[in-house]
Design an enzyme around this catalytic site. Structure first.
Site, PDB file in Angstrom:
ATOM      1  N   LYS A  13       0.836  -1.213   0.000  1.00 25.57           N
ATOM      2  CA  LYS A  13       0.000   0.000   0.000  1.00 25.57           C
ATOM      3  C   LYS A  13       0.868   1.260   0.000  1.00 25.57           C
ATOM      4  O   LYS A  13       0.690   2.155  -0.813  1.00 25.57           O
ATOM      5  CB  LYS A  13      -0.944   0.012   1.218  1.00 25.57           C
ATOM      6  CG  LYS A  13      -1.898  -1.177   1.272  1.00 25.57           C
ATOM      7  CD  LYS A  13      -2.852  -1.090   2.434  1.00 25.57           C
ATOM      8  CE  LYS A  13      -2.198  -1.194   3.806  1.00 25.57           C
ATOM      9  NZ  LYS A  13      -1.588  -2.511   4.095  1.00 25.57           N
ATOM     10  N   ARG A  88     -10.334   0.765   8.227  1.00 22.22           N
ATOM     11  CA  ARG A  88      -9.813  -0.561   8.527  1.00 22.22           C
ATOM     12  C   ARG A  88     -10.768  -1.364   9.390  1.00 22.22           C
ATOM     13  O   ARG A  88     -10.481  -2.508   9.726  1.00 22.22           O
ATOM     14  CB  ARG A  88      -8.549  -0.339   9.325  1.00 22.22           C
ATOM     15  CG  ARG A  88      -7.399  -1.154   8.972  1.00 22.22           C
ATOM     16  CD  ARG A  88      -6.270  -0.452   9.664  1.00 22.22           C
ATOM     17  NE  ARG A  88      -5.171  -1.308   9.762  1.00 22.22           N
ATOM     18  CZ  ARG A  88      -4.010  -1.053   9.153  1.00 22.22           C
ATOM     19  NH1 ARG A  88      -3.860   0.033   8.444  1.00 22.22           N
ATOM     20  NH2 ARG A  88      -3.032  -1.874   9.288  1.00 22.22           N
ATOM     21  N   ARG A 127      11.724  -6.189   4.742  1.00 22.58           N
ATOM     22  CA  ARG A 127      11.372  -4.768   4.615  1.00 22.58           C
ATOM     23  C   ARG A 127      12.292  -3.890   5.454  1.00 22.58           C
ATOM     24  O   ARG A 127      12.668  -4.225   6.572  1.00 22.58           O
ATOM     25  CB  ARG A 127       9.932  -4.520   5.071  1.00 22.58           C
ATOM     26  CG  ARG A 127       9.672  -3.007   5.159  1.00 22.58           C
ATOM     27  CD  ARG A 127       8.252  -2.619   5.118  1.00 22.58           C
ATOM     28  NE  ARG A 127       7.466  -3.168   6.197  1.00 22.58           N
ATOM     29  CZ  ARG A 127       6.178  -2.893   6.337  1.00 22.58           C
ATOM     30  NH1 ARG A 127       5.565  -2.086   5.495  1.00 22.58           N
ATOM     31  NH2 ARG A 127       5.510  -3.435   7.328  1.00 22.58           N
ATOM     32  N   ARG A 160      11.019  -2.250  10.806  1.00 21.43           N
ATOM     33  CA  ARG A 160       9.849  -1.672  11.450  1.00 21.43           C
ATOM     34  C   ARG A 160       9.527  -2.448  12.712  1.00 21.43           C
ATOM     35  O   ARG A 160       9.627  -3.662  12.728  1.00 21.43           O
ATOM     36  CB  ARG A 160       8.664  -1.674  10.482  1.00 21.43           C
ATOM     37  CG  ARG A 160       7.802  -0.449  10.652  1.00 21.43           C
ATOM     38  CD  ARG A 160       6.803  -0.338   9.553  1.00 21.43           C
ATOM     39  NE  ARG A 160       5.549  -0.975   9.931  1.00 21.43           N
ATOM     40  CZ  ARG A 160       4.410  -0.732   9.303  1.00 21.43           C
ATOM     41  NH1 ARG A 160       4.371   0.099   8.289  1.00 21.43           N
ATOM     42  NH2 ARG A 160       3.306  -1.339   9.696  1.00 21.43           N
ATOM     43  N   ARG A 171      -1.289  -9.229  12.935  1.00 19.93           N
ATOM     44  CA  ARG A 171      -1.810  -8.254  11.960  1.00 19.93           C
ATOM     45  C   ARG A 171      -2.608  -8.959  10.866  1.00 19.93           C
ATOM     46  O   ARG A 171      -3.617  -8.446  10.396  1.00 19.93           O
ATOM     47  CB  ARG A 171      -0.644  -7.451  11.358  1.00 19.93           C
ATOM     48  CG  ARG A 171      -0.070  -6.434  12.341  1.00 19.93           C
ATOM     49  CD  ARG A 171       1.357  -6.062  12.023  1.00 19.93           C
ATOM     50  NE  ARG A 171       1.498  -5.311  10.787  1.00 19.93           N
ATOM     51  CZ  ARG A 171       2.660  -5.153  10.149  1.00 19.93           C
ATOM     52  NH1 ARG A 171       3.756  -5.712  10.637  1.00 19.93           N
ATOM     53  NH2 ARG A 171       2.708  -4.446   9.059  1.00 19.93           N
TER      54      ARG A 171
HETATM   55  P1  AP5 Z   1       4.726  -1.673   1.933  1.00 24.34           P
HETATM   56  O1  AP5 Z   1       4.447  -0.817   0.746  1.00 24.34           O
HETATM   57  O2  AP5 Z   1       5.453  -1.099   3.075  1.00 24.34           O
HETATM   58  O3  AP5 Z   1       3.348  -2.372   2.408  1.00 24.34           O
HETATM   59  P2  AP5 Z   1       2.098  -1.792   3.181  1.00 24.34           P
HETATM   60  O4  AP5 Z   1       0.900  -2.425   2.552  1.00 24.34           O
HETATM   61  O5  AP5 Z   1       2.146  -0.310   3.272  1.00 24.34           O
HETATM   62  O6  AP5 Z   1       2.351  -2.489   4.575  1.00 24.34           O
HETATM   63  P3  AP5 Z   1       2.171  -1.941   6.051  1.00 24.34           P
HETATM   64  O7  AP5 Z   1       2.921  -2.885   6.935  1.00 24.34           O
HETATM   65  O8  AP5 Z   1       2.473  -0.498   6.117  1.00 24.34           O
HETATM   66  O9  AP5 Z   1       0.655  -2.191   6.236  1.00 24.34           O
HETATM   67  P4  AP5 Z   1      -0.102  -2.306   7.551  1.00 24.34           P
HETATM   68  O10 AP5 Z   1      -1.485  -2.199   7.065  1.00 24.34           O
HETATM   69  O11 AP5 Z   1       0.189  -3.521   8.341  1.00 24.34           O
HETATM   70  O12 AP5 Z   1       0.511  -1.170   8.460  1.00 24.34           O
HETATM   71  P5  AP5 Z   1       0.150   0.358   8.694  1.00 24.34           P
HETATM   72  O13 AP5 Z   1       1.422   1.118   8.697  1.00 24.34           O
HETATM   73  O14 AP5 Z   1      -0.952   0.801   7.835  1.00 24.34           O
HETATM   74  O15 AP5 Z   1       5.474  -2.985   1.400  1.00 24.34           O
HETATM   75  C1  AP5 Z   1       5.871  -4.009   2.277  1.00 24.34           C
HETATM   76  C2  AP5 Z   1       7.208  -4.615   1.824  1.00 24.34           C
HETATM   77  O16 AP5 Z   1       7.024  -5.308   0.599  1.00 24.34           O
HETATM   78  C3  AP5 Z   1       8.299  -3.566   1.535  1.00 24.34           C
HETATM   79  O17 AP5 Z   1       9.509  -4.105   1.907  1.00 24.34           O
HETATM   80  C4  AP5 Z   1       8.178  -3.347   0.011  1.00 24.34           C
HETATM   81  O18 AP5 Z   1       9.405  -2.906  -0.533  1.00 24.34           O
HETATM   82  C5  AP5 Z   1       7.823  -4.737  -0.450  1.00 24.34           C
HETATM   83  N1  AP5 Z   1       6.958  -4.749  -1.633  1.00 24.34           N
HETATM   84  C6  AP5 Z   1       5.939  -3.885  -1.952  1.00 24.34           C
HETATM   85  N2  AP5 Z   1       5.332  -4.243  -3.110  1.00 24.34           N
HETATM   86  C7  AP5 Z   1       5.977  -5.389  -3.521  1.00 24.34           C
HETATM   87  C8  AP5 Z   1       5.802  -6.245  -4.645  1.00 24.34           C
HETATM   88  N3  AP5 Z   1       4.858  -6.021  -5.586  1.00 24.34           N
HETATM   89  N4  AP5 Z   1       6.628  -7.323  -4.745  1.00 24.34           N
HETATM   90  C9  AP5 Z   1       7.585  -7.552  -3.818  1.00 24.34           C
HETATM   91  N5  AP5 Z   1       7.807  -6.774  -2.729  1.00 24.34           N
HETATM   92  C10 AP5 Z   1       7.005  -5.701  -2.586  1.00 24.34           C
HETATM   93  O19 AP5 Z   1      -0.364   0.295  10.195  1.00 24.34           O
HETATM   94  C11 AP5 Z   1       0.486  -0.031  11.271  1.00 24.34           C
HETATM   95  C12 AP5 Z   1      -0.302  -0.130  12.543  1.00 24.34           C
HETATM   96  O20 AP5 Z   1      -0.905   1.148  12.843  1.00 24.34           O
HETATM   97  C13 AP5 Z   1      -1.489  -1.115  12.510  1.00 24.34           C
HETATM   98  O21 AP5 Z   1      -1.091  -2.425  12.813  1.00 24.34           O
HETATM   99  C14 AP5 Z   1      -2.381  -0.510  13.591  1.00 24.34           C
HETATM  100  O22 AP5 Z   1      -1.942  -0.840  14.872  1.00 24.34           O
HETATM  101  C15 AP5 Z   1      -2.201   1.000  13.395  1.00 24.34           C
HETATM  102  N6  AP5 Z   1      -3.193   1.549  12.478  1.00 24.34           N
HETATM  103  C16 AP5 Z   1      -2.972   2.109  11.255  1.00 24.34           C
HETATM  104  N7  AP5 Z   1      -4.137   2.496  10.673  1.00 24.34           N
HETATM  105  C17 AP5 Z   1      -5.111   2.179  11.550  1.00 24.34           C
HETATM  106  C18 AP5 Z   1      -6.528   2.291  11.532  1.00 24.34           C
HETATM  107  N8  AP5 Z   1      -7.170   2.815  10.483  1.00 24.34           N
HETATM  108  N9  AP5 Z   1      -7.238   1.860  12.613  1.00 24.34           N
HETATM  109  C19 AP5 Z   1      -6.611   1.348  13.676  1.00 24.34           C
HETATM  110  N10 AP5 Z   1      -5.268   1.175  13.769  1.00 24.34           N
HETATM  111  C20 AP5 Z   1      -4.537   1.580  12.706  1.00 24.34           C
HETATM  112 MG    MG Z   2       2.312   1.077   4.845  1.00 20.26          MG
END
Ligand code: AP5
Ligand code: MG
Ligand code: ZN
Length: 219
Positions: A13, A88, A127, A160, A171
């Site tokens: 994402k 979410r 990552r 991370r 997660r």
């Molecule tokens: P990356 O682009 O970083 O993936 P991402 O989908 O952004 O993953 P996140 O871990 O950020 O998602 P998340 O939903 O768990 O965490 P968030 O930060 O939103 O890519 C991942 C890896 O893969 C990288 O190394 C990249 O280079 C590689 N990659 C990408 N595309 C690829 C491809 N096509 N092929 C191969 N490799 C690839 O949330 C974190 C925490 O915050 C949550 O757990 C929660 O506690 C809290 N939080 C956030 N939003 C909310 C909400 N709305 N409500 C409640 N709690 C929330």
């Molecule tokens: Mg992200």
């Protein structure tokens, strides 16, 4: 354009959000990145969010919804935005749709970057992120030009805090139980665009741009 990004942890994402936000000139709002920044800076919000995030659990709706509503009140998002990681939960989805309707606006699309859990478990250990600008890298699939340093700002890359195996499992479970119901919610509203997130990063970007270009021009 108003777009939301759905998908499991590590789906790509954040990676794709950078390209979409640049192409369409809309601000990228990632709730995860906002929380992480606040944890690093030791703010009140960071203190509230930390224990949930470290365990792979969602930050409670009342904290998250307030944060996003305040952000969407700012002038730079009047013409559109890209929400990454929000909504979410079913409740977050309802609140967002109500807010958009009240403002006389429309949501253009909910992009689902679909990646099976087996891929996610393999991807996560590689990552690396830049805590300074939020850029995301991968040791194998998306390495920085210079080992260990961010291409954009030169800061040192780090792992991370919630990418260890135990938190990733939690997660994935939380995604299945609390976020997947939103897929059907947006499908019923005819807003869901499904993207195959298992392909290479560039191929995923291409598919996203192709699907977005088929949308009617709302504004
Ligand atoms: P990356 O682009 O970083 O993936 P991402 O989908 O952004 O993953 P996140 O871990 O950020 O998602 P998340 O939903 O768990 O965490 P968030 O930060 O939103 O890519 C991942 C890896 O893969 C990288 O190394 C990249 O280079 C590689 N990659 C990408 N595309 C690829 C491809 N096509 N092929 C191969 N490799 C690839 O949330 C974190 C925490 O915050 C949550 O757990 C929660 O506690 C809290 N939080 C956030 N939003 C909310 C909400 N709305 N409500 C409640 N709690 C929330
Ligand atoms: Mg992200
Ligand atoms: Zn950086």
């Amino acid at each position: 354009m108003r777009i939301i990004l759905l998908g499991p942890p590590g789906a790509g994402k954040g990676t794709q959000a950078k390209f979409i936000s640049e192409k369409f000139g809309i601000p990228h709002i990632s709730t995860g990145d906002i929380f992480m920044r606040n944890i690093t800076e030791g703010t009140e919000l960071g203190k509230k969010a930390k224990s949930f995030i470290d365990q792979g659990l969602l930050v409670p709706d009342e904290v998250t919804i307030d944060l996003v509503m305040n952000r969407l009140d700012q002038a730079d998002v009047e013409e559109g935005y890209l929400l990454d990681g929000f909504p979410r939960t079913a409740y977050q989805g309802e609140v967002l749709c109500r807010m958009i309707r009240k403002g006389g606006q429309v949501l253009d699309a909910a992009l689902l970057i679909d990646v099976p859990s087996s891929y996610i478990r393999e991807r996560m250990p590689g990552r690396r992120i830049c805590r300074f600008c939020g850029a995301s890298y991968h040791l194998q699939f998306n390495p920085p030009e210079e080992v260990g340093l961010c291409d954009h700002c030169g800061h040192e890359l780090a792992e991370r805090r919630d990418d260890h195996a135990e938190a990733v499992e939690e997660r994935l479970k939380v995604y299945e139980e609390q976020t997947m119901p939103l897929i059907e919610f947006f499908e019923k509203k005819k807003l869901l665009l499904r993207i195959d997130g298992t392909k290479e990063i560039e191929a995923v970007t291409r598919e996203i741009f192709e699907k977005l270009s088929t949308l009617e021009n709302h504004e």
